[in-house]
Design a protein around this motif. Structure first.
Motif, PDB file in Angstrom:
ATOM      1  N   LEU A 197      73.146 -14.763  61.019  1.00  0.00           N
ATOM      2  CA  LEU A 197      73.572 -16.026  60.404  1.00  0.00           C
ATOM      3  C   LEU A 197      72.583 -16.464  59.338  1.00  0.00           C
ATOM      4  O   LEU A 197      71.378 -16.536  59.578  1.00  0.00           O
ATOM      5  CB  LEU A 197      73.691 -17.136  61.465  1.00  0.00           C
ATOM      6  CG  LEU A 197      74.060 -18.525  60.913  1.00  0.00           C
ATOM      7  CD1 LEU A 197      75.475 -18.547  60.340  1.00  0.00           C
ATOM      8  CD2 LEU A 197      73.915 -19.611  61.988  1.00  0.00           C
ATOM      9  N   ASP A 198      73.098 -16.772  58.150  1.00  0.00           N
ATOM     10  CA  ASP A 198      72.335 -17.446  57.109  1.00  0.00           C
ATOM     11  C   ASP A 198      72.565 -18.938  57.305  1.00  0.00           C
ATOM     12  O   ASP A 198      73.627 -19.457  56.965  1.00  0.00           O
ATOM     13  CB  ASP A 198      72.844 -16.995  55.728  1.00  0.00           C
ATOM     14  CG  ASP A 198      72.129 -17.720  54.584  1.00  0.00           C
ATOM     15  OD1 ASP A 198      71.472 -18.747  54.829  1.00  0.00           O
ATOM     16  OD2 ASP A 198      72.253 -17.247  53.438  1.00  0.00           O
ATOM     17  N   GLY A 199      71.576 -19.611  57.895  1.00  0.00           N
ATOM     18  CA  GLY A 199      71.690 -21.052  58.126  1.00  0.00           C
ATOM     19  C   GLY A 199      71.064 -21.797  56.958  1.00  0.00           C
ATOM     20  O   GLY A 199      69.842 -21.868  56.837  1.00  0.00           O
ATOM     21  N   CYS A 259      67.836 -16.473  45.966  1.00  0.00           N
ATOM     22  CA  CYS A 259      66.751 -15.727  46.628  1.00  0.00           C
ATOM     23  C   CYS A 259      67.030 -15.601  48.124  1.00  0.00           C
ATOM     24  O   CYS A 259      66.836 -14.529  48.715  1.00  0.00           O
ATOM     25  CB  CYS A 259      65.399 -16.427  46.424  1.00  0.00           C
ATOM     26  SG  CYS A 259      64.551 -15.955  44.914  1.00  0.00           S
ATOM     27  N   GLY A 260      67.480 -16.706  48.724  1.00  0.00           N
ATOM     28  CA  GLY A 260      67.778 -16.666  50.164  1.00  0.00           C
ATOM     29  C   GLY A 260      68.898 -15.684  50.475  1.00  0.00           C
ATOM     30  O   GLY A 260      68.830 -14.918  51.438  1.00  0.00           O
ATOM     31  N   ASP A 261      69.932 -15.690  49.659  1.00  0.00           N
ATOM     32  CA  ASP A 261      71.089 -14.807  49.887  1.00  0.00           C
ATOM     33  C   ASP A 261      70.653 -13.338  49.827  1.00  0.00           C
ATOM     34  O   ASP A 261      71.060 -12.510  50.649  1.00  0.00           O
ATOM     35  CB  ASP A 261      72.175 -15.036  48.822  1.00  0.00           C
ATOM     36  CG  ASP A 261      72.440 -16.513  48.564  1.00  0.00           C
ATOM     37  OD1 ASP A 261      72.107 -17.336  49.432  1.00  0.00           O
ATOM     38  OD2 ASP A 261      72.976 -16.828  47.480  1.00  0.00           O
ATOM     39  N   VAL A 262      69.817 -13.047  48.836  1.00  0.00           N
ATOM     40  CA  VAL A 262      69.365 -11.661  48.633  1.00  0.00           C
ATOM     41  C   VAL A 262      68.388 -11.265  49.739  1.00  0.00           C
ATOM     42  O   VAL A 262      68.406 -10.116  50.221  1.00  0.00           O
ATOM     43  CB  VAL A 262      68.749 -11.510  47.226  1.00  0.00           C
ATOM     44  CG1 VAL A 262      68.138 -10.136  47.032  1.00  0.00           C
ATOM     45  CG2 VAL A 262      69.827 -11.769  46.169  1.00  0.00           C
TER      46      VAL A 262
HETATM   47 MG    MG Z   1      70.034 -19.978  51.593  1.00  0.00          MG
END
Ligand code: MG
Ligand code: ATP
Length: 309
Positions: A160-162, A244-247
């Motif tokens: 999970l990307d929270g 950046c977070g997604d990558v």
């Molecule tokens: Mg993010």
């Protein structure tokens, strides 16, 4: 090729502009450059995996508008299988305006759109035999919970990307194996700026590993039987930190697929995210596998993860 990773979550169209200084209220600012590109936490994580050579598929929804067509085309161009990307009738797509300043900071104004994925009938087909990982961002909570429950029954690993803790987010957490959340999510969860306490609390939901990403301060991770790991961000002279977070999540999922130890996975994810920041747009500078490998081999020992305690 059959997908190894399915992502279920947000896909948007990002309209990005570079600005020298943010304007005051009622003022104007000229954009030095302008870019229209697909975005969204799950969608961009999948694009990362695809550039790294992993077959992936996107489940989610776009509206029946021109933005939706551009979002789909952008994913197909990146070899993301869009069989499960629905187009909702008479609905709008998710769109984001992103302003990026001279230091690479980004402000995002986003519209959720009215397209909403529904997977009641198609859900069983989603997690085919080839799928090893389900990646979620949890904005569309009901389909995310349904998919995560199914993943549990089929021994598919869930990530999970929270980004933001929303009402009901906690219902999804017991079905997540790897939780990688933003500083904002951690702060909302624990009620103060204390990533370590947030991780301790989040581990209580049953994930094997929990990570908090902290922008240019890197990331902090803890897991069952592991000492806390602080992975610094790589210094790259960031142009744009959008995505950046997604990558980072894409790189993290790549490490899971390789069965790497967490330290190696985090270093790899941080390298992917740093390389992404070299250019305007969440996807423009997402690296290929040889690029990440040569970047990592060029880094000095100081960038190896710091094991605390
Ligand atoms: Mg993010
Ligand atoms: N300026 C930067 N330079 C190098 N690496 C960065 C920078 N900003 C972020 N990163 C890397 O990306 C990771 C994720 O960033 P961040 O914590 O900002 O994600 P986020 O809050 O989920 O943001 P978003 O979802 O909008 O991309 C960080 O842990 C770090 O490794």
């Amino acid at each position: 090729m059959k997908p190894l990773v399915i992502g279920l979550g947000q896909c948007s169209l990002d309209i990005l502009g570079q600005v020298d200084n943010y304007p005051e209220l009622d003022e104007k600012a000229e954009l030095n450059s302008l870019l229209v590109q697909g975005g969204g936490p799950v969608a961009t994580a999948l694009v990362t995996l695809s550039r790294l050579g992993v077959p992936v598929a996107m489940a989610g929804a776009v509206g029946d508008d021109d933005f939706g067509r551009q979002i789909r085309e952008g994913l197909i161009q990146e070899n993301v299988d869009c069989t499960y990307l629905m187009q909702s009738a008479q609905s709008s797509s998710q769109v984001a305006f992103v302003s990026v300043d001279a230091q690479g900071h980004r402000n995002i104004f986003w519209h959720r759109g009215t397209a909403h994925p529904v997977f009641s009938e198609r859900l069983p087909g989603l997690l085919s035999d080839s799928v090893r990982i389900l990646h979620l961002d949890g904005l569309h909570l009901d389909p995310a919970i349904a998919a995560a429950k199914l993943a549990r029954r089929q021994a598919v690993t869930t990530v999970l990307d929270g980004g933001t803790l929303r009402p009901g987010s906690e219902e999804l957490l017991p079905f997540i194996d790897h939780l990688v959340v933003s500083e904002k999510f951690a702060r909302q969860f624990i009620g103060r700026d204390d990533p370590e306490a947030a991780i301790q609390g989040l581990l209580g939901y049953g994930a094997v590993e929990v990570t908090v990403t902290m922008g240019r301060s890197g990331s902090l991770s803890m897991g069952k039987g592991l000492s806390p790991i602080l992975q610094p961000a790589f210094a790259v002279g960031a142009i744009d930190t959008t995505g950046c977070g997604d990558v980072f999540h894409g790189g993290y999922v790549y490490g899971l697929l390789q069965n790497w130890p967490l330290e190696r996975t985090l270093r790899f994810a941080a390298a992917c995210a740093a390389l992404k920041a070299r250019a305007l747009g969440g996807r423009t500078a997402i690296p290929t596998l040889p690029e990440v490998e040569s970047f990592l081999s060029s880094q000095d020992e100081q960038q190896t993860p710091e094991v605390i305690g």
